[in-house]
Design a protein around this motif. Structure first.
Motif, short mmCIF file in Angstrom:
data_model
loop_
_atom_site.label_atom_id
_atom_site.label_comp_id
_atom_site.label_asym_id
_atom_site.label_seq_id
_atom_site.Cartn_x
_atom_site.Cartn_y
_atom_site.Cartn_z
N ALA A 13 0.83 -1.20 0.00
CA ALA A 13 0.00 0.00 0.00
C ALA A 13 0.86 1.26 0.00
O ALA A 13 0.55 2.24 -0.68
N LEU A 14 1.95 1.22 0.74
CA LEU A 14 2.81 2.40 0.86
C LEU A 14 3.74 2.57 -0.33
O LEU A 14 4.36 3.62 -0.49
N ALA A 15 3.82 1.56 -1.18
CA ALA A 15 4.77 1.60 -2.29
C ALA A 15 4.34 2.54 -3.41
O ALA A 15 5.17 2.99 -4.20
N ASP A 16 3.06 2.86 -3.46
CA ASP A 16 2.59 3.71 -4.56
C ASP A 16 2.59 5.19 -4.16
O ASP A 16 2.02 5.55 -3.13
N PRO A 17 3.20 6.04 -4.98
CA PRO A 17 3.34 7.45 -4.61
C PRO A 17 2.01 8.18 -4.50
O PRO A 17 1.86 9.07 -3.66
N ARG B 20 -0.76 6.86 -3.46
CA ARG B 20 -1.34 6.49 -2.17
C ARG B 20 -0.66 7.22 -1.02
O ARG B 20 -1.33 7.64 -0.06
N ARG B 21 0.65 7.40 -1.11
CA ARG B 21 1.32 8.15 -0.04
C ARG B 21 0.85 9.59 -0.05
O ARG B 21 0.66 10.22 1.00
N ALA B 22 0.61 10.13 -1.24
CA ALA B 22 0.10 11.50 -1.33
C ALA B 22 -1.30 11.60 -0.74
O ALA B 22 -1.66 12.60 -0.11
N ILE B 23 -2.10 10.56 -0.93
CA ILE B 23 -3.44 10.54 -0.34
C ILE B 23 -3.32 10.57 1.19
O ILE B 23 -4.04 11.32 1.86
N HIS C 26 -10.17 2.67 -6.05
CA HIS C 26 -9.29 1.51 -6.00
C HIS C 26 -8.15 1.72 -4.99
O HIS C 26 -7.87 0.85 -4.16
N HIS C 27 -7.54 2.91 -5.05
CA HIS C 27 -6.46 3.20 -4.10
C HIS C 27 -6.99 3.21 -2.66
O HIS C 27 -6.33 2.69 -1.75
N MET C 28 -8.18 3.78 -2.48
CA MET C 28 -8.73 3.85 -1.13
C MET C 28 -8.99 2.46 -0.59
O MET C 28 -8.81 2.19 0.61
N ASN D 77 -7.71 -1.64 3.14
CA ASN D 77 -7.32 -3.02 3.34
C ASN D 77 -6.05 -3.18 4.17
O ASN D 77 -5.89 -4.15 4.90
N ALA D 78 -5.16 -2.22 4.01
CA ALA D 78 -3.89 -2.26 4.75
C ALA D 78 -4.07 -1.66 6.14
O ALA D 78 -3.13 -1.63 6.93
N GLY D 79 -5.25 -1.17 6.42
CA GLY D 79 -5.51 -0.58 7.73
C GLY D 79 -5.04 0.86 7.86
O GLY D 79 -5.03 1.42 8.94
N LEU D 80 -4.67 1.46 6.74
CA LEU D 80 -4.10 2.81 6.81
C LEU D 80 -5.16 3.91 6.87
O LEU D 80 -4.86 5.03 7.27
N VAL D 81 -6.35 3.59 6.42
CA VAL D 81 -7.43 4.58 6.52
C VAL D 81 -8.69 3.95 7.07
O VAL D 81 -8.91 2.74 6.96
N LEU D 82 -9.50 4.79 7.68
CA LEU D 82 -10.82 4.38 8.15
C LEU D 82 -11.85 5.01 7.23
O LEU D 82 -11.60 6.08 6.65
N ARG D 83 -12.99 4.35 7.10
CA ARG D 83 -14.06 4.75 6.20
C ARG D 83 -15.33 4.92 7.01
O ARG D 83 -15.63 4.06 7.84
N GLU D 84 -16.08 5.94 6.71
CA GLU D 84 -17.38 6.07 7.35
C GLU D 84 -18.34 6.76 6.40
O GLU D 84 -18.03 7.83 5.87
#
Lengths: 90, 90
Positions: free
Chosen positions: B7-11, B13-16, B43-45, B50-57
């Motif tokens: 998840a962190l490998a894509d630039p 996604r890191r910008a997000i 798709h990125h979200m 999935n990696a646990g890096l963001v929460l969704r509501e």
DNA sequence: TAGATATTTAGATTATTTTCTAATTATCTA
DNA sequence: TAGATAATTAGAAAATAATCTAAATATCTA
């Protein structure tokens, strides 16, 4: 920084770092830990080296690889930055 | 752990993650920060979630995303482990 | 409920990455 | 120097990942 994240994204490369954690190894010894060709290992080592994660030194016919942990500091800083914390204890 | 590194490998996604660091955002607001379609952002979200890096509501029609920093602890532990150091100060 | 808006999902395309085989380079030793 | 060993490089094939368009789902509001 992108090179570092990309380098760490591959599980084989992380396993290589784990091997090097135990001690320095030449390319052949690294290859023996995995079920892929020497050419593929060489490619992975090049990516790891490029990211600053390993150091290379020729010793006769062999190339000795060692872990370079200094580059992890950048990664830690990136993490603390995104967490919005400082990093005084490191 | 592999999901996290991937998840962190894509630039993008890191910008997000950097955007979410500034504050929670819905999918449309995230999309507006980048020059890619909503489908790609979605798709990125999904990968970040999935990696646990963001929460969704869900909030009405919108989905609000927020940064989940707790997962970084794992990453920090991975780093300290590979460095062969402990992590008492964290 | 019909239409509008927000987001995701499906499926295809393009780009990138991993891996392979074969060839090359570098070093050692008889 | 010739042959052997260690590792890399080149180029192609296979596997993954990013992105797109079109369609579907969910929610809101008139």
């Amino acid at each position: 920084m992108n090179d570092l994240f990309k380098a760490l994204a591959d599980p084989t490369r992380r396993a290589i770092l784990d091997e090097l954690k135990k001690g320095d190894k030449n390319a052949g010894e690294i290859k023996d830990c995995f079920n892929i060709t020497g050419a593929s290992i060489s490619h992975h080592m090049s990516i790891l080296h490029n990211a600053g994660l390993v150091l290379r030194e020729r010793q006769g016919q062999q190339i000795i690889y060692s872990l370079n942990t200094t580059v992890f500091q950048q990664l830690i800083e990136w993490i603390y930055n995104i967490k919005g914390e400082n990093n005084e204890n490191q």
